[in-house]
Motif scaffolding. Structure first.
Motif, mmCIF file in Angstrom:
data_model
loop_
_atom_site.group_PDB
_atom_site.id
_atom_site.type_symbol
_atom_site.label_atom_id
_atom_site.label_comp_id
_atom_site.label_asym_id
_atom_site.label_seq_id
_atom_site.Cartn_x
_atom_site.Cartn_y
_atom_site.Cartn_z
ATOM 1 N N ASP A 1 5.738 0.423 -13.245
ATOM 2 C CA ASP A 1 6.169 -0.524 -12.212
ATOM 3 C C ASP A 1 5.114 -0.763 -11.142
ATOM 4 O O ASP A 1 5.144 -1.772 -10.448
ATOM 5 N N ASP A 2 4.171 0.186 -11.022
ATOM 6 C CA ASP A 2 3.110 0.065 -10.020
ATOM 7 C C ASP A 2 1.935 0.937 -10.449
ATOM 8 O O ASP A 2 1.851 2.113 -10.090
ATOM 9 N N PRO A 3 0.989 0.386 -11.209
ATOM 10 C CA PRO A 3 -0.136 1.179 -11.730
ATOM 11 C C PRO A 3 -1.132 1.667 -10.682
ATOM 12 O O PRO A 3 -2.111 2.330 -11.046
ATOM 13 N N THR A 4 -0.904 1.364 -9.393
ATOM 14 C CA THR A 4 -1.733 1.993 -8.369
ATOM 15 C C THR A 4 -1.270 3.423 -8.111
ATOM 16 O O THR A 4 -1.848 4.116 -7.265
ATOM 17 N N LEU A 5 -0.260 3.855 -8.851
ATOM 18 C CA LEU A 5 0.188 5.242 -8.840
ATOM 19 C C LEU A 5 -0.072 5.823 -10.229
ATOM 20 O O LEU A 5 0.433 5.316 -11.231
ATOM 21 N N ALA A 6 -0.911 6.855 -10.305
ATOM 22 C CA ALA A 6 -1.288 7.446 -11.592
ATOM 23 C C ALA A 6 -1.003 8.946 -11.581
ATOM 24 O O ALA A 6 -1.045 9.591 -10.528
ATOM 25 N N PHE A 7 -0.728 9.477 -12.768
ATOM 26 C CA PHE A 7 -0.381 10.893 -12.936
ATOM 27 C C PHE A 7 -1.341 11.502 -13.963
ATOM 28 O O PHE A 7 -1.353 11.076 -15.118
ATOM 29 N N VAL A 8 -2.133 12.485 -13.555
ATOM 30 C CA VAL A 8 -3.090 13.093 -14.483
ATOM 31 C C VAL A 8 -2.716 14.543 -14.777
ATOM 32 O O VAL A 8 -2.164 15.238 -13.930
ATOM 33 N N ALA B 1 0.847 -1.184 0.000
ATOM 34 C CA ALA B 1 0.000 0.000 0.000
ATOM 35 C C ALA B 1 0.892 1.247 0.000
ATOM 36 O O ALA B 1 2.115 1.161 0.127
ATOM 37 N N HIS B 2 0.265 2.414 -0.134
ATOM 38 C CA HIS B 2 1.019 3.663 -0.150
ATOM 39 C C HIS B 2 0.878 4.365 1.197
ATOM 40 O O HIS B 2 -0.241 4.655 1.643
ATOM 41 N N LEU B 3 2.004 4.644 1.822
ATOM 42 C CA LEU B 3 2.017 5.398 3.069
ATOM 43 C C LEU B 3 2.217 6.874 2.719
ATOM 44 O O LEU B 3 3.235 7.262 2.145
ATOM 45 N N VAL B 4 1.227 7.688 3.043
ATOM 46 C CA VAL B 4 1.246 9.109 2.681
ATOM 47 C C VAL B 4 1.487 9.931 3.946
ATOM 48 O O VAL B 4 0.714 9.857 4.911
ATOM 49 N N ASP C 1 -4.637 2.512 -0.874
ATOM 50 C CA ASP C 1 -4.364 1.453 -1.854
ATOM 51 C C ASP C 1 -3.861 2.019 -3.179
ATOM 52 O O ASP C 1 -3.176 1.333 -3.931
ATOM 53 N N ALA C 2 -4.228 3.251 -3.478
ATOM 54 C CA ALA C 2 -3.824 3.864 -4.740
ATOM 55 C C ALA C 2 -3.703 5.368 -4.540
ATOM 56 O O ALA C 2 -4.366 5.951 -3.678
#
Length: 458
Positions: A319-326, A140-143, A159-160
């Protein structure tokens, strides 16, 4: 805004939005005269997080009420107008910009974004800075977050993560022979458009503007009303947006900043011409991609800062599509592009769309590099690439399994016709002078789609 498409899926337990500004609008939030300077040259995209500037809050009558709010230096300037007609710039589900001039002012756009986000204000944590994002052992992503008002630092797990920070933070101010020594000898003469606010400080000065894209052309037209003539427009190639004007003279790029032995505040252009007694040089040379809050990935995402690396469709981190850039491609119609991107991301994360294999996504990136290179051109989607990209995203979103969600709107034939004529439309608008403020439609400028369509019939 992409979050509307996440909400429409109705399958995510939590959707949180973090915004370091005090209101909606991001880069459209105007900041008063910026404090501080820019490194000259500025060639390093790896910069720390922006520090907030604290400003007094007005009670609506122009009187400060004692409260303070965090603001951040933005490239917005007085008199800024969009370079996209409102009929295409606005979101598909909120056409209220049509009440404004054809190319709306920054104030109109800022209010438009405020109004557009009002119904989801409860989801947004304003004045909250994302300090770092990293992976946990559970993938998961720790923010790590900071409440700028209280100074409280805290962490949350997701999760994303969707990154929508834009790319107008770290200025690109190129290293040109002699620039560093010249700047030390003449402090305050060289600046970047990020720090520009109004033409007044350039009154009766000899000015060089470097770069002739949208901001450079517009800012030059403002400075040209007060500076010594001619304003020198330094450029590598002719601009499609340039308006014929007696206040300026086109010159090639600056090849060298000359030492004092060659004259006072002198520069040499690429054609050999030397110009002395230059009072101000404004670089309109764009920005780097920069992600200081992704420190564990930053070296993989950016190297020179000219593009984001390891992205599929300018959107998913391979490498990890649960991270997206718009909203990171350039030369696009941003609001509509974000709608299409948001639809795809929402459906992928809702498991209604499949991504290609990691190998196929990497091949896509390699194909783009082969076509456009690995530098700044990678994310440039000049017409008709922007329309093709939008269509590809919408086609992809329509292949989602199941029902529900929110669909982006396809571009119409009329939209494409107008997009193709943007430079000519913008030129015609600018040539109207102050009368442009009363122009709200393309037809008033002589661009009539229906008339053009009739002419195409044999």
């Amino acid at each position: 805004m992409a979050y509307r498409f996440l909400l429409a899926e109705k399958c995510f337990n939590t959707i949180d939005i973090f915004e370091q500004q005090a209101s909606f609008g991001g880069v459209w939030n105007y900041s008063n005269d910026p404090v501080g300077t820019i490194d000259i040259p500025q060639t390093n995209p790896h910069q720390p997080l922006d520090e907030p500037i604290w400003q007094s809050v007005s009670d609506g009558t122009g009187i400060a009420n004692g409260a303070q709010q965090a603001t951040f230096v933005s490239p917005m300037y007085e008199g800024l107008e969009t370079n996209i007609p409102h009929s295409i710039m606005q979101f598909s589900d909120m056409p209220s910009l049509e009440d404004h001039q054809l190319f709306p002012s920054r104030e109109a756009v800022t209010q438009y974004l405020e109004d557009y986000g009002e119904d989801v204000r409860h989801l947004v944590s304003f004045q909250t800075q994302v300090m770092n994002i990293c992976k946990t052992r559970s993938t998961a992503h720790l923010v790590r977050l900071k409440n700028l008002q209280t100074g409280t630092v805290y962490e949350q797990i997701y999760d994303a993560v969707m990154v929508a920070t834009g790319h107008f933070t770290v200025p690109n101010l190129p290293s040109i022979k002699g620039i560093e020594e010249w700047n030390q000898a003449n402090p305050g003469v060289i600046s970047h458009t990020k720090l520009y606010r109004r033409p007044g400080p350039f009154t009766d000065k000899k000015v060089v503007v470097v770069g002739n894209a949208a901001s450079g052309t517009d800012i030059a037209s403002q400075i040209g009303t007060v500076c010594k003539h001619p304003l020198l427009m330094s450029q590598r190639s002719k601009s499609m947006l340039a308006v014929a004007a007696g206040y300026k003279e086109d010159v090639p790029e600056i090849a060298e900043f000359l030492p004092e032995s060659h004259g006072t505040r002198a520069v040499r252009f690429a054609d050999g011409r030397v110009e002395e007694d230059v009072d101000a040089i404004v670089f309109a040379t764009g920005y780097y991609y920069s992600f200081p809050f992704l420190s564990s990935l930053e070296s993989k995402l950016i190297s020179t800062g000219e593009r984001i690396q390891h992205l599929y469709m300018h959107l998913f981190y391979i490498d990890d599509p649960t991270l997206a850039f718009v909203a990171f491609p350039t030369k696009i119609i941003p609001f509509r592009t974000v709608e299409a991107q948001g639809a795809v991301v929402a459906r992928v994360w809702a498991n209604r769309l499949e991504l290609p294999s990691t190998l196929e996504m990497s091949r896509w990136e390699e194909d783009v590099i082969a076509e456009r290179g690995a530098g700044r051109a990678f994310h440039v989607l000049s017409f008709p690439k922007d329309f093709d990209y939008h269509k590809e995203l919408v086609d992809w979103a329509t292949r989602a399994t199941g029902r529900g969600g929110k669909m982006p709107v396809r571009w119409s034939a009329k939209d494409r016709w107008a997009r193709e004529r943007f430079p000519a439309i913008k030129k015609a608008f600018g040539e109207k002078g102050n009368a442009r403020h009363g122009i709200k439609t393309l037809q008033e400028l002589g661009f009539d789609y229906d008339a053009w369509l009739r002419e195409q019939v044999p």
